[in-house]
Design a protein around this motif. Structure first.
Motif, short mmCIF file in Angstrom:
data_model
loop_
_atom_site.label_atom_id
_atom_site.label_comp_id
_atom_site.label_asym_id
_atom_site.label_seq_id
_atom_site.Cartn_x
_atom_site.Cartn_y
_atom_site.Cartn_z
N ILE A 53 0.84 -1.19 0.00
CA ILE A 53 0.00 0.00 0.00
C ILE A 53 0.88 1.24 0.00
CG2 ILE A 53 -1.68 1.34 1.34
CD1 ILE A 53 -2.82 -1.29 2.36
N GLY A 54 0.57 2.17 -0.89
CA GLY A 54 1.31 3.42 -0.95
C GLY A 54 0.41 4.53 -1.45
N GLY A 55 0.94 5.72 -1.53
CA GLY A 55 0.16 6.86 -2.02
C GLY A 55 -0.85 7.34 -0.99
N THR A 56 -1.98 7.82 -1.45
CA THR A 56 -3.02 8.35 -0.58
C THR A 56 -3.76 7.22 0.10
OG1 THR A 56 -3.30 10.23 -2.07
CG2 THR A 56 -5.04 9.85 -0.47
N VAL A 57 -3.90 7.30 1.42
CA VAL A 57 -4.60 6.26 2.18
C VAL A 57 -5.58 6.90 3.16
CG1 VAL A 57 -2.65 4.66 2.01
CG2 VAL A 57 -2.84 6.17 4.00
N CYS A 58 -6.55 6.11 3.58
CA CYS A 58 -7.47 6.54 4.63
C CYS A 58 -6.68 6.71 5.92
CB CYS A 58 -8.57 5.49 4.81
SG CYS A 58 -9.66 5.81 6.23
N GLY A 67 -6.45 9.31 -6.14
CA GLY A 67 -6.11 10.73 -6.13
C GLY A 67 -4.86 11.04 -5.34
N GLU A 68 -4.46 12.29 -5.40
CA GLU A 68 -3.27 12.77 -4.71
C GLU A 68 -3.66 13.42 -3.39
OE1 GLU A 68 -0.13 12.39 -5.64
OE2 GLU A 68 -0.72 11.28 -7.45
N GLY A 69 -2.83 13.24 -2.38
CA GLY A 69 -3.08 13.88 -1.09
C GLY A 69 -2.85 15.39 -1.17
N ASP A 70 -3.61 16.15 -0.39
CA ASP A 70 -3.48 17.61 -0.39
C ASP A 70 -3.02 18.14 0.97
OD1 ASP A 70 -5.73 17.15 1.10
OD2 ASP A 70 -7.11 18.25 -0.20
#
Length: 254
Positions: A53-58, A67-70
């Motif tokens: 798991i990588g990138g944007t997560v709960c 999507g991308e995290g902000d």
């Protein structure tokens, strides 16, 4: 010069011993046992079949999100609809493909050595959770299941994670006082009912929980019912902040 020569000679002897060991016992893939470049690693095909798991997560359960995290906290639909009683959560893998095989090998296949590499993956996934003064607590196993299985896989992960991160570990912070029925195939509501009041803080550990930040560790999160029960036990004993970190997270089919 003499000291330097002695050190150099000792190193060459040590390196020779290591080379001999590697020739007899070459590094093998954790999953398929094919030869790899280093110990406790995965070969190329098994790595590709292991869904990290990588990138944007709960922020609450670690589920990967599109999507991308902000920079703001984001949560999955389930966690927004039914907020968790813990504060933050992360997972290293999705419970599918080779990740599922590795978890089952650790849990039921008598492969306790898998805890060491798993802890490395969990430390990477959970780095945002770690805080000064935190204590790691494994999800407890009932004593009767402990006798049958011989070890608690969550405790193995906790100890390996503690060694990796330097965070203290309390293996008996929580106690499972009731042997509950199997949770497989049960709905989230049924799991919650089965687990109600089954997990408590160890009577001699209340002082360690009061005002403490706790990191709960488990092998798999499905509905989160077990971690909810553990969180309730910690909160009743006065814990201040609860985070959860699991090796693998079950994701709903989309």
């Amino acid at each position: 010069m003499v000291a330097g020569s002695s050190i150099g000679r000792s190193y060459r002897i040590w390196r020779g011993i290591q080379t001999a060991i590697e020739l007899v016992y070459p590094p093998r893939c954790l999953s398929c046992q094919s030869m790899t470049a280093s110990d406790f690693g995965l070969c190329g095909p098994c790595w590709q079949d292991t869904p990290f798991i990588g990138g944007t997560v709960c922020a609450s359960c670690g589920l990967p999100l599109p999507g991308e995290g902000d920079g703001y906290r984001v949560e999955c639909d389930d966690c927004m609809r039914q907020p968790r009683n813990w504060d933050d959560g992360r997972a290293a893998l999705l419970y599918q493909g080779n990740a599922r095989s590795l978890v089952l090998a650790l849990k039921h296949g008598d492969r306790p050595e898998l805890a060491k590499p798993a802890a490395v993956w969990m430390a990477q996934a959970g780095k945002a959770l770690f805080r000064s003064g935190m204590v790691i607590a494994p999800v407890p196993l009932h004593w009767s299941r402990m006798l049958k299985r011989r070890y608690n896989q969550s405790a193995l992960l906790s100890h390996a994670l503690g060694r990796k991160t330097g965070i203290s570990v309390c293996p008996d912070l929580l106690v499972r006082k009731v042997r509950t029925s199997a949770l497989e195939g049960k709905t989230a509501g049924q799991r919650a009912d089965i687990l109600q009041d089954s997990i408590v803080a160890h009577p001699r550990r209340y002082r360690e929980l009061a005002g403490r930040q706790v990191l709960l560790v488990d092998d798999v999160m499905t509905s989160g019912a077990t971690l909810t029960a553990c969180t309730n036990a910690c909160l009743k004993a006065g814990a201040a902040h609860i985070s959860v970190l699991v090796l693998a997270r079950v994701a709903k089919d989309t």
